[in-house]
Scaffold this motif. Sequence first.
Motif, PDB file in Angstrom:
ATOM      1  N   ASP A 123      25.377   9.734 -15.319  1.00  0.00           N
ATOM      2  CA  ASP A 123      26.284   9.566 -14.186  1.00  0.00           C
ATOM      3  C   ASP A 123      27.675   9.979 -14.650  1.00  0.00           C
ATOM      4  OD1 ASP A 123      27.373   8.837 -11.744  1.00  0.00           O
ATOM      5  OD2 ASP A 123      27.534   6.707 -12.268  1.00  0.00           O
TER       6      ASP A 123
ATOM      7  N   THR B 226      33.715   5.374 -11.117  1.00  0.00           N
ATOM      8  CA  THR B 226      33.131   5.761 -12.414  1.00  0.00           C
ATOM      9  C   THR B 226      34.134   6.626 -13.172  1.00  0.00           C
ATOM     10  OG1 THR B 226      30.947   5.784 -11.397  1.00  0.00           O
ATOM     11  CG2 THR B 226      31.161   6.873 -13.537  1.00  0.00           C
TER      12      THR B 226
ATOM     13  N   ILE C 163      28.298   0.654 -12.069  1.00  0.00           N
ATOM     14  CA  ILE C 163      29.129  -0.076 -11.110  1.00  0.00           C
ATOM     15  C   ILE C 163      29.301   0.779  -9.856  1.00  0.00           C
ATOM     16  CG2 ILE C 163      31.420  -1.047 -10.682  1.00  0.00           C
ATOM     17  CD1 ILE C 163      31.670  -1.418 -13.720  1.00  0.00           C
TER      18      ILE C 163
ATOM     19  N   SER D  60      26.708   7.068  -8.454  1.00  0.00           N
ATOM     20  CA  SER D  60      26.279   5.899  -9.225  1.00  0.00           C
ATOM     21  C   SER D  60      25.170   5.146  -8.491  1.00  0.00           C
ATOM     22  CB  SER D  60      27.464   4.971  -9.480  1.00  0.00           C
ATOM     23  OG  SER D  60      28.473   5.666 -10.193  1.00  0.00           O
TER      24      SER D  60
HETATM   25 MG    MG Z   1      30.301   6.321  -9.620  1.00  0.00          MG
END
Ligand code: MG
Length: 461
Positions: free
Chosen positions: A269, A250, A242, A229
């Motif tokens: 992602d 995630t 985040i 991320s």
């Molecule tokens: Mg992540």
Amino acid sequence: MTDRDTIAAIATAAGAGGVGIVRLSGPRARAIGEAVTARALRPRHAHHARFLDAAGEAIDDGIALYFAAPASYTGEDVVELQGHGGTAVLQVLLARCRELGARLARPGEFSERAFLEGRLDLAQAEAVADLVAAGDARAARAARRALDGEFSQRVEAIAAELLAIRVHVEAAIDFADEPLDTLGGAALRARLAATGDALDALLARAEHGRRLRDGLHAVIVGPPNAGKSSLLNALAGSDRAIVTDIAGTTRDLLHEVVRIDGVELSLVDTAGLRDGGDAIEREGMRRAHAELQRADLAIIVLDARDPAGGRTAVADAIAGVPQRVWVHNKADLLAAGEPASPAGNDGAPDATPGASDEPPLRLSALSGVGLDALHARLKALAAGDDIGEGTGAFTARSRHVDTLRQAAVELAAARAQLSHESLDLAAEALRAAHDALGEITGRVRADDLLGHIFSSFCVGK
Ligand SMILES: [Mg+2]
Ligand SMILES: Nc1nc2c(ncn2[C@@H]2O[C@H](COP(=O)(O)OP(=O)(O)OP(=O)(O)O)[C@@H](O)[C@H]2O)c(=O)[nH]1
């Protein structure tokens, strides 16, 4: 096409602009244009005129152009009323055209008519929409080439060759008693093989063209906490995802379109891949796997301090992805001069998938050190250095790639049948391959295909 009605639409983009255009096409286009301007319209002549409402009041003034069929975009009579580019004034002008008998055009209906009138084939009509939608100069150039017929001509050349081969095979069926080789079978097989090669080459170029149109679809994968991320955020230039130091942060897919020097890349992602995890995390991993199925590129993020540890977790997931970029992240945490992992273990990835990949890039998503090299690699992949600009890249759609693939499968089947002297089956497979190619240019039409294609166009195009 006398039974067709006359369509009208605002052809320019919504909002205020210097010039706005209402476009008409169909048998009554000229009459409506002449009623609005209260004057006779000569073909291919710019008439300065007032555009009048039913009471004879001026709605606007501007230029009226008339293109007589068949020398127009649609192949029908076309009139363009070019006035001031304001939303309200164009709406009033459009309403006046409808009062005079025009119908509001559906999205893409002008291009659809151009196709039906034989002004464009289907792949070219699609290229019109792709040109309008092109997000960068390269994609626009490639769409322009497709519109000029570079793609269609190649498809038609292979289709023509297949037709000739079909004729030969069908003729041989009538002499079923004779072995094919006495009927020129060797030459036929060679010709079929050459056509197969041409089809494969075209397929590769269409794949490239699809990437030009849709952008490269890149999926970021790796074990939890590797910094996936963080890398997405670094590439996007904003805190989209985040980031925490908790493994398993995630859970869902996060899509972001980024541009690297004008080249578009769609990034996703994903949840970190590992054994176990709670129900939400497992669903996230399932989604990550599914997303990888349709990825052009996997960006594999591993912790530079222990890349080998994470590699096994992703090996299966990335097996089918055509291209891979390996990233060893958190390089800032390595002591100066320290190799990224125990000696001998930091070269090209050792797992079978990716044996031919480039060596990993060491970087820090946190500090940004090493990101330049990743940018350069991604840009090269997205731009498709394999097929240079000079060779005339053209845009293509998934529909084209799928259809070409289907044709290639049928062609391979035909070759196999021919080597077994099964002429009937070979002829059938050749017909299927030929028809598949015809679907690309619209020579052969699947029922709902047209509606599906043209409905995605802008109104007025
Ligand atoms: Mg992540
Ligand atoms: N020192 C350092 N820390 C980093 C770097 N990249 C990420 N981190 C940190 O590593 C932790 C995990 O980062 P994330 O980006 O959330 O990792 P992830 O791979 O998305 O993790 P999951 O979503 O849990 O799979 C965070 O505390 C980040 O700040 C880096 O290059 N250097």
